[in-house]
Scaffold this active site. Structure first.
Site, PDB file in Angstrom:
ATOM      1  N   LYS A  29       0.705  -1.135  -0.100  1.00  0.00           N
ATOM      2  CA  LYS A  29       0.016  -0.028   0.103  1.00  0.00           C
ATOM      3  C   LYS A  29       0.824   1.434   0.213  1.00  0.00           C
ATOM      4  CE  LYS A  29      -3.331   0.776   3.448  1.00  0.00           C
ATOM      5  NZ  LYS A  29      -2.741   1.875   4.190  1.00  0.00           N
ATOM      6  N   ARG A 130      -8.686  11.673  12.835  1.00  0.00           N
ATOM      7  CA  ARG A 130      -7.489  11.705  12.772  1.00  0.00           C
ATOM      8  C   ARG A 130      -6.463  12.985  12.863  1.00  0.00           C
ATOM      9  NH1 ARG A 130      -5.343   6.717   9.267  1.00  0.00           N
ATOM     10  NH2 ARG A 130      -3.712   6.904  10.610  1.00  0.00           N
ATOM     11  N   GLN A 177       4.693   8.900   7.329  1.00  0.00           N
ATOM     12  CA  GLN A 177       3.787   9.803   6.571  1.00  0.00           C
ATOM     13  C   GLN A 177       4.400  11.300   7.025  1.00  0.00           C
ATOM     14  OE1 GLN A 177      -0.067   8.827   8.248  1.00  0.00           O
ATOM     15  NE2 GLN A 177      -0.189   7.224   7.307  1.00  0.00           N
ATOM     16  N   ASP A 327       1.780  -1.203  12.032  1.00  0.00           N
ATOM     17  CA  ASP A 327       0.685  -1.771  11.453  1.00  0.00           C
ATOM     18  C   ASP A 327       0.218  -3.307  11.791  1.00  0.00           C
ATOM     19  OD1 ASP A 327      -0.041   0.600  10.181  1.00  0.00           O
ATOM     20  OD2 ASP A 327       0.690   0.033   8.427  1.00  0.00           O
TER      21      ASP A 327
HETATM   22  C1  S3P Z   1       2.709   4.434   6.196  1.00  0.00           C
HETATM   23  C2  S3P Z   1       3.329   4.771   7.607  1.00  0.00           C
HETATM   24  C3  S3P Z   1       2.599   4.403   8.818  1.00  0.00           C
HETATM   25  C4  S3P Z   1       1.657   3.290   8.651  1.00  0.00           C
HETATM   26  C5  S3P Z   1       0.540   3.514   7.597  1.00  0.00           C
HETATM   27  C6  S3P Z   1       1.294   3.584   6.296  1.00  0.00           C
HETATM   28  C7  S3P Z   1       3.392   5.003   5.075  1.00  0.00           C
HETATM   29  O1  S3P Z   1       1.894   5.325   9.455  1.00  0.00           O
HETATM   30  O2  S3P Z   1       0.987   3.202   9.843  1.00  0.00           O
HETATM   31  O3  S3P Z   1      -0.212   2.363   7.491  1.00  0.00           O
HETATM   32  O4  S3P Z   1       3.144   4.625   3.988  1.00  0.00           O
HETATM   33  O5  S3P Z   1       4.143   6.196   5.249  1.00  0.00           O
HETATM   34  P1  S3P Z   1       2.768   6.550  10.289  1.00  0.00           P
HETATM   35  O6  S3P Z   1       3.934   7.344   9.382  1.00  0.00           O
HETATM   36  O7  S3P Z   1       1.918   7.587  10.812  1.00  0.00           O
HETATM   37  O8  S3P Z   1       3.242   5.850  11.526  1.00  0.00           O
END
Ligand code: S3P
Length: 445
Positions: A29, A130, A177, A327
């Site tokens: 993803k 969120r 993220q 996750d």
């Molecule tokens: C993700 C980072 C994670 C993860 C999310 C996907 C990404 O979140 O939980 O499902 O693709 O960068 P966080 O960066 O907020 O921990």
């Protein structure tokens, strides 16, 4: 359309026999989102194979189209992205509805923050709860402005920076993220944008930016990793092979581990070292995992994982491992419910701000199924053992795909059925989950 608006479809799993056979895991993803985003910022045609065609990623494709990219899927399942170059996006004439996708909305906010345009964002009932301040604040540092609800919640409007400034930003939370949003915003700024992280989070953005020709370096100085991006690059279209998502592989891997007599081959699992915390933990607990046919695809390590059922023992999962399996705690707690003895998971504060408050929701759901759990502010203790999962409960999954899949799998080893209130959210990340599990020997009731 996001899964929130559909009528709930309850379900529970029935185990007909031990799980057996091969299964290919849908695309990662995180990498799928990024391939559409960076493909849209590159010059030329990017072709993506193995794309995850889940609702979250389709939402990103629609948003990037609204920002001016041309994106098409061909009949062979390849995705073609004709990018507009860094600086070439256009103001969307519609609200960007990112559904359930935290990654989608936060990274696209970063991308848009350096453009002098106005963009409106919203999402489903889960995403609107969120926190967005974690990305909005660093984007404000570089000149973007936001109007939003209390606590930086969606819906939000953003006016991007007229003259985006590069910045050095220390992540207050370990989050790929936030790191990615700051780096993507830095694409529009002159000079060097630097993100400092103390705990290493997944580096798919850095890898893919380099793959498209950007100058991105990561060096450790004392306690920080300094990730540096040179702004205003020419990104060149590149073909991307998306590996199978280890966060999705986690479900059949745990299911085969805990269902006695199982032997399953999970094909094409991405094994980026910043994503393998669950596999390391399962092995410490006694799981029988073999990584075969190890290879590299699209700049990411990949292998097939053979899983045979095994008796598990509880362990202490150290807090510093959390970013590499953030996750996977819901499905790890399912394994912990079956493992002999106590499993303690620490450093889980971030679980409270995922698609649901996963720490509270896991504790509540496990307890309803008769499992002995203790929920702390930032930790979860599960006292497991054979026969400790009674079931006979309906668990609320709160628009959270990973809770839905985890509790369905718990039902494979419970004395009485575990029902979840809604299977629909599973489509956000693992559209063929029920089919795949059914081919391995688990049937949905
Ligand atoms: C993700 C980072 C994670 C993860 C999310 C996907 C990404 O979140 O939980 O499902 O693709 O960068 P966080 O960066 O907020 O921990």
């Amino acid at each position: 359309m996001s899964s929130s608006s559909a009528t709930p479809q309850p379900g529970s799993f029935v185990l007909a026999q031990p799980l057996n056979g091969d299964c290919a895991i849908p695309g990662d993803k995180s990498i799928s989102h990024r391939s559409l985003m960076l493909g849209s910022l590159a010059i030329g045609e990017t072709v993506v194979s193995g794309m995850l065609e889940g609702e979250d990623v389709i939402g990103t494709a629609n948003a990037m189209r609204a920002l001016g990219a041309e994106i098409e899927r061909d009949e062979k399942g390849l995705w073609h992205v004709w990018g507009r170059g860094v600086g070439g996006l256009i103001e969307p004439d519609q609200v960007l509805d990112m559904g359930n996708a935290g990654t989608g909305v936060r990274l696209i906010m970063g991308i848009c923050a350096g453009y002098p345009m106005t963009v409106f964002f919203t999402g489903d009932g889960s995403l609107r709860k969120r926190p967005m301040g974690r990305v909005a604040k660093p984007l404000e540092n570089m000149g973007a402005q936001f109007i939003c609800r209390d606590g930086y919640r969606l819906p939000m409007g953003m006016v991007g920076a007229k003259k985006p400034m590069p910045q050095t930003y220390e992540l207050p939370v370990p989050s790929a993220q936030v790191k990615s949003a700051v780096l993507f915003a830095g694409l529009m700024a002159p000079g060097t944008t630097t993100v400092l992280e103390t705990e290493h989070s997944r580096d798919h953005s850095e890898r893919m930016l380099r793959f498209f020709g950007a100058d991105v370096r990561a060096e450790q100085y004392n306690k920080h990793l300094h990730v540096q991006l040179q702004g205003q690059p020419n990104l060149k279209a590149a073909n991307i092979v998306v590996p199978g998502d280890p966060s999705s592989a986690a479900f059949p891997v745990v299911a085969a581990t805990i269902c006695p007599g199982s032997d399953v081959l999970v094909i094409g699992v991405g094994l980026n070292p910043l994503r393998t915390g669950l596999f390391d933990t399962l092995i410490e607990m006694g799981a029988d995992l073999t990584f075969i046919n190890q290879r590299e695809e699209g700049g990411e390590p990949v292998a097939d994982v053979r899983v045979r059922s095994a008796e598990l023992t509880g362990v202490e999962v150290p807090p510093e491992r959390a970013p590499s399996m953030i996750d996977e705690y819901p499905i790890l707690s399912v394994a912990a419910a079956v493992a002999q003895g106590k499993t303690t998971m620490r450093g889980l504060a971030e679980l409270r701000v995922k698609e649901s408050d996963r720490l509270a929701a896991m504790a509540r759901g496990l307890e309803a199924c008769g499992v002995d759990v203790e929920e702390g502010e930032e930790h979860l203790v599960v006292n497991g053992g054979e026969g400790s999962v009674v079931g006979d409960a309906t668990v609320e999954t709160e628009l959270d795909h990973r809770l839905a899949m985890s509790f369905l799998i718990l039902g494979l080893v419970s004395k009485k059925p575990v029902t979840i209130d809604d299977v629909a959210p599973i489509k956000t990340s693992f559209p063929n989950f029920l089919d795949l599990m059914s081919k391995l020997g688990a049937k949905l009731r």
